[in-house]
Write an enzyme that holds these catalytic residues in place. Structure first.
Site, mmCIF file in Angstrom:
data_model
loop_
_atom_site.group_PDB
_atom_site.id
_atom_site.type_symbol
_atom_site.label_atom_id
_atom_site.label_comp_id
_atom_site.label_asym_id
_atom_site.label_seq_id
_atom_site.Cartn_x
_atom_site.Cartn_y
_atom_site.Cartn_z
ATOM 1 C CG HIS A 1 22.627 21.017 -26.004
ATOM 2 N ND1 HIS A 1 23.197 19.770 -25.922
ATOM 3 C CD2 HIS A 1 21.305 20.819 -26.155
ATOM 4 C CE1 HIS A 1 22.237 18.851 -25.999
ATOM 5 N NE2 HIS A 1 21.079 19.475 -26.147
ATOM 6 C CB CYS B 1 17.957 10.243 -25.644
ATOM 7 S SG CYS B 1 18.308 11.941 -25.985
#
Lengths: 380, 402
Positions: A200, A323
């Site tokens: 991705h 993240c």
């Protein structure tokens, strides 16, 4: 919309989604099944492996499909640690790795492994000298990222490979999640033993990734079970996402050939325009940095509010890495580079794809200037 | 800046082939042309004892990789070409060495003056060129005995070639110059290697595969197609004959006692292959047999199987150890395909105790109760022939998906 968060994830190519839909609809068989549907699925898997090997200039049996970058990194680090624990228990990595490398290392520390985290200089690079000094007799693994996900610094992979040539017992792992199709990395020339990639990040879909395992390297499987993927990674293969990833890799590498100069120009233009804003401090090193990542700090202003302000105008950027951005922690990479906390807390990352244009820049810059002004008014 | 603009190809063994020579060179040239078909701009030039590829701007890296797979080439080199003029030769030699990572290395010059009208002798050329290179580089020294870089200068009538590095070719003879043979291709490790070695000696091959649905699956057939595709790296195109073998195999199971069923199966395969050979004008049959590995490969078995034909049977692997065979299989990239775990016609119906010392009279006797001849004819007539090349796609290559 101006999408500037391609290091978090990229927009899948429409052709890639087409492939996914076709495979998921028509060739849904389990590759391990003996019947016709199984055979077709197996064939698709095999062709994917062959094409990816060709694109990466390696052998098909060196390509292992995983669920993504996190799994591939975990598999590499824990797999090598468990496989060679009797040879030694020392691991070397860097202070600026992605959590999917540093966290497994921490887990291993709890199990009695000794991990050295190489420091980086103020520009975000490790030095070969530091690495050389850190290597010990019981070192079994060196894991260094190719392109840093926060500031875009490119680590000297080839030089590390050259050095490790003299230490045949040390396995060399490279996390190349951010580098694929943006910064070329020749796996054989770089003497890389293991290399992580994630679909991705190059316009494929989530749920598929690659761990390159050089022929001859053994690792203890993370997932035990039906012995798929040459017994290294059990679990029914995600054929649709893998085929989609294969196409995405081909298209991205073709795009690299066509558009890398364009991308470099866009990055240069961004840096030029950003540098002209007085309240912005550039964190991305000018030399040896990836063509798609630009990191800057807002002189102590709250970067989170800045991100929201831009989003109101349909402009999408990140604070630090995706993240960690939810944790409101200061940028790990910037701290490691020696930035003061204020600077590390107000970092913003722009990450480009080949589809971004020069024309977007003045529009986005205007919005950014206004956002900074607004923030300054609130803060002061 | 001067760039490598030619690839110079040396033939080796072929040079001694007397009258046939012309045919050999012609065939090699054609094989190279076929191999390099994708490089539209190149031109291939032929002289008495060399072939030249004029690159015309094509990048040489990919071409070099392709050339390594062409049999009949002893070695080849990237070359720069210049006029027969001492100054030009010196400059070109310097440019050629500068294209390499030369620093810290040693070199020597080996000049050859095939064109004797050129006024400078080869010793003098060595000296002139060598000292010119020395003067114009740093960190490069002379070593005439064991140089890292051998700068070869060949003065010929049409011009001078300068090369710095010889790349070994695949050796052997150009595919097609030794005639045509049928290759019995099972899908195992050995037979593709046998095919490779046969082609290396100049044979053109057509592959024969025995297909026994439903006992062997489409996967086994695909495996053979993939193997043939690998072999086309060395020959351009290969015909693959897929023989329907189910009925014969079942008949053998019914008719021939267990200990002889394997031998009879082999005999039938050979008879069919021989019939196909006749039909397609081949002269020999190539197999992957080697001595003493399994029951069917004892000398007695070989004799009993071989009894059905007088056609020469070539067994390139007969004197090889398994490890040597595997090494070649890995080199030619067929190993990973061969070890895919599908049943093939040799692994099903394996008798529990095959005779290791079968007698040909007995085999013939057991077979005499059935009209195998007509079964064989039927199998030959129903054989499906695929023409495989490197771009071969069966319906299922799913191209649009990738």
């Amino acid at each position: 919309m101006i999408y500037l968060d391609n290091s978090a994830t990229t927009k899948p190519f429409p052709e890639v989604i087409d492939s996914f839909v076709t495979v998921a609809t028509k060739y849904f068989g389990n590759p391990s099944s003996l019947h016709e549907l199984g055979r077709q699925a197996e064939r698709l898997l095999q062709q994917s492996r062959e094409q990816i090997a060709r694109l990466l200039h390696v052998k098909p049996n060196e390509i292992i499909f995983t669920s993504g970058g996190t799994e591939a990194n975990n598999m590499a680090i824990k797999g090598i640690a468990l496989q060679y624990k009797n040879r030694g228990k020392h691991i070397i990595t860097t202070a600026i790795e992605h959590p999917s490398v540093s966290e497994p290392c921490k887990q291993l520390e709890e199990l009695g492994f000794d991990v050295s985290y190489l420091p980086v200089n103020e520009k975000g690079f490790i030095t070969i000298d530091d690495l050389m000094k850190t290597i010990r007799d019981d070192t079994i693994l060196v894991s260094v990222m190719h392109v840093n996900n926060e500031v875009g610094s490119i680590q000297p992979i080839k030089e590390i490979g050259q050095l490790l040539k003299n230490y045949p017992k040390i396995v060399f792992h490279v996390d190349n999640v951010q580098g694929v199709s943006k910064v070329p990395l020749h796996l054989y020339e770089g003497r890389v033993d293991l290399c992580t990639m994630s679909a991705h990040k190059f316009h494929g879909l989530r749920g598929a990734g690659i761990l390159y395992i050089r022929e001859g390297i053994k690792l203890s499987p993370l997932l035990a079970g039906g012995e798929q993927e040459m017994k290294v990674r059990s679990g029914t293969e995600n054929v649709a996402a893998i085929v989609a990833m294969t196409k995405a890799l081909r298209m991205s590498l073709e795009m690299y050939e066509e558009k890398i100069h364009h991308l470099m120009k866009v990055k240069e233009a961004w840096i030029e325009q950003l540098s002209a804003i007085p309240d912005i401090q550039l964190n991305t090193p000018i030399d040896h940095s990836a063509p798609h990542i630009i990191n800057f700090s807002l002189n102590g202003l709250k970067s989170e509010v800045f991100v929201h302000e831009l989003a109101k105008h349909n402009i999408f950027v990140s604070t630090t890495s995706a993240c960690s951005s939810k944790k409101k922690a200061p940028s790990k990479t910037l701290i490691a580079m020696g930035a003061e906390p204020k600077r590390a807390e107000s970092a913003v990352r722009i990450s480009l794809s080949f589809k971004n244009t020069i024309e977007e820049i003045p529009i986005a810059i205007d919005v950014m200037k206004n956002a900074i002004k607004k923030l300054q008014e609130v803060t002061r | 800046m001067m760039k490598y603009d030619h690839i110079l190809i040396r033939f080796g063994e072929m040079s001694t082939k007397g009258k046939n020579r012309k045919r050999f060179v012609y065939r090699l040239k054609r094989n190279i042309e076929k191999k390099l078909r994708d490089f539209k701009k190149i031109e291939i030039e032929q002289t008495r004892d060399r072939l030249y590829i004029r690159l015309n701007g094509e990048s040489h890296e990919n071409i070099i990789e392709q050339l390594k797979h062409v049999f009949g080439i002893q070695s080849f080199s990237l070359a720069m070409r210049t006029e027969n003029d001492l100054e030009k030769i010196k400059e070109t030699a310097l440019a050629a060495i500068k294209e390499l990572p030369y620093e810290g290395k040693t070199f020597k010059v080996t000049a050859k003056r095939a064109y004797k009208q050129f006024p400078v002798g080869s010793n003098e050329l060595n000296y002139e060129i060598g000292s010119y290179i020395l003067r114009n580089t740093e960190n490069l020294t002379v070593n005439v005995h064991e140089p890292d870089i051998d700068v070869r200068v060949e003065v010929r009538q049409g011009g001078t070639d300068i090369t710095c590095k010889d790349i070994p070719g695949a050796g052997g003879l150009p595919v097609g110059t030794s005639g045509k043979a049928m290759l019995m291709l099972s899908g195992g490790i050995d037979s593709p290697v046998a095919g490779y070695l046969a082609m290396k000696r100049g044979l053109e091959i057509e592959a024969v595969h025995f297909f026994s649905p439903p006992f062997t699956s489409e996967r086994a057939k695909q495996k053979v197609i993939d193997l043939v595709k690998k072999l086309t790296e060395y020959s351009g195109k290969i015909k693959l004959h897929i023989v329907p073998f189910t009925e014969i195999q079942q008949t053998i199971q019914k008719q021939v006692p267990d200990g002889y069923s394997l031998i009879s199966t082999r005999r039938m395969m050979l008879r069919i292959t021989d019939a196909l050979r006749k039909k397609h004008n081949g002269l020999a049959i190539v197999t992957g047999e080697s001595l003493g590995q399994v029951a069917s490969q004892t000398l007695e078995s070989m004799a009993t199987i071989n009894d059905v034909t007088t056609t020469p049977i070539l067994r390139p692997l007969v004197a090889m150890d398994k490890t040597e065979i595997i090494e070649i299989a890995k080199k030619i990239d067929t190993f990973d395909i061969s070890v895919r775990p599908y049943e093939d016609c040799c692994t099903i119906f394996t008798p529990s105790a095959p005779k290791t010392r079968p007698k040909k009279e007995k085999a013939a006797h057991y077979e005499s109760f059935v009209d195998f001849e007509s079964l064989i004819n039927e199998a030959v007539n129903k054989t499906e022939t695929l023409i495989i090349d490197k771009n071969y796609k069966n319906i299922e290559e799913f191209e649009e998906l990738f």
